[in-house]
Design a protein around this motif. Sequence first.
Motif, PDB file in Angstrom:
ATOM      1  N   GLY A 110       0.981  -1.413   0.076  1.00  0.00           N
ATOM      2  CA  GLY A 110      -0.064  -0.289   0.155  1.00  0.00           C
ATOM      3  C   GLY A 110       1.187   1.221  -0.224  1.00  0.00           C
ATOM      4  N   LYS A 111       0.576   2.581  -0.252  1.00  0.00           N
ATOM      5  CA  LYS A 111       0.924   3.580   0.290  1.00  0.00           C
ATOM      6  C   LYS A 111       0.266   4.547   1.203  1.00  0.00           C
ATOM      7  N   ASN A 141       2.367   0.522  13.523  1.00  0.00           N
ATOM      8  CA  ASN A 141       1.639  -0.219  13.144  1.00  0.00           C
ATOM      9  C   ASN A 141       0.811  -0.755  14.580  1.00  0.00           C
ATOM     10  N   ALA A 142      -0.713  -0.971  13.877  1.00  0.00           N
ATOM     11  CA  ALA A 142      -1.561  -0.250  14.839  1.00  0.00           C
ATOM     12  C   ALA A 142      -2.769  -1.604  15.147  1.00  0.00           C
ATOM     13  N   GLU A 143      -3.382  -1.913  15.502  1.00  0.00           N
ATOM     14  CA  GLU A 143      -4.584  -2.913  16.115  1.00  0.00           C
ATOM     15  C   GLU A 143      -6.082  -2.465  16.137  1.00  0.00           C
ATOM     16  N   THR A 153       3.765  -0.863  17.489  1.00  0.00           N
ATOM     17  CA  THR A 153       4.846  -0.769  17.447  1.00  0.00           C
ATOM     18  C   THR A 153       5.383   0.705  16.835  1.00  0.00           C
ATOM     19  N   LYS A 154       6.585   1.000  16.381  1.00  0.00           N
ATOM     20  CA  LYS A 154       7.234   2.014  15.568  1.00  0.00           C
ATOM     21  C   LYS A 154       7.696   0.923  14.619  1.00  0.00           C
ATOM     22  N   THR A 155       7.067   1.700  12.808  1.00  0.00           N
ATOM     23  CA  THR A 155       8.056   1.202  12.100  1.00  0.00           C
ATOM     24  C   THR A 155       9.020   1.899  11.464  1.00  0.00           C
ATOM     25  N   TYR A 177      -2.348   1.272  10.064  1.00  0.00           N
ATOM     26  CA  TYR A 177      -1.510   2.547  10.847  1.00  0.00           C
ATOM     27  C   TYR A 177      -1.543   3.645  11.569  1.00  0.00           C
ATOM     28  N   ILE A 178      -0.794   4.096  12.340  1.00  0.00           N
ATOM     29  CA  ILE A 178      -1.015   5.365  12.759  1.00  0.00           C
ATOM     30  C   ILE A 178      -0.402   6.215  12.479  1.00  0.00           C
TER      31      ILE A 178
END
Length: 189
Positions: A110-111, A141-143, A153-155, A177-178
């Motif tokens: 994705g983008k 990352n998000a849930e 977690t940070k990407t 994602y956030i």
Amino acid sequence: ISSSDKPKTVTIIIKKTSAVPSISDGNDAYSLAGAVYTGYSDSSCTNATTYSITTDANGDGSVSGLPIGKYWVKETTPPPGFTLDPNTYEADGTRTLEVNISSSDVPKSGKIILKKASALPNITDDNNCYSLEDAEYTVYNAEKVGNKLVKTTKTDYMLITDVNGDASVENIPLGMYIVQERKHQKGTN
């Protein structure tokens, strides 16, 4: 005395894998289950047979009991999160009774596109003390927890706005994602 030999039959076994496991492994947006392969009696894949093969969570699928002969197998439905494998695989059941086919799909990506804008354009537009450039954003990352999206977690992805307030990152794995601002641009706090 009579003999009732069973006719020999062919089994076709598919092993589906990800072409880029570093993207898809451990990511719930991707699954090897559900890929559908249609069998054909001709190499141009115009005469579909009565069988199809659907992969399981491990990417495995098979069909057995086929009469001895040549078959061609083509993916007609990719599994979730993957692009369609464009290859046609020959399954020559005249040489062996068990034909193994390995197929690899490319994970979709994705983008993220960010457009920063001023909350007070009547003050900031054409004002040299203010700029949309160089705002920095961290991607997490998000849930989903209940009805909320929560950072996990940070990407390794970071967005930095240009002079127009635009920033993007491409080829990011599918998922949630956030995006959080970590450094303000000139003229803001």
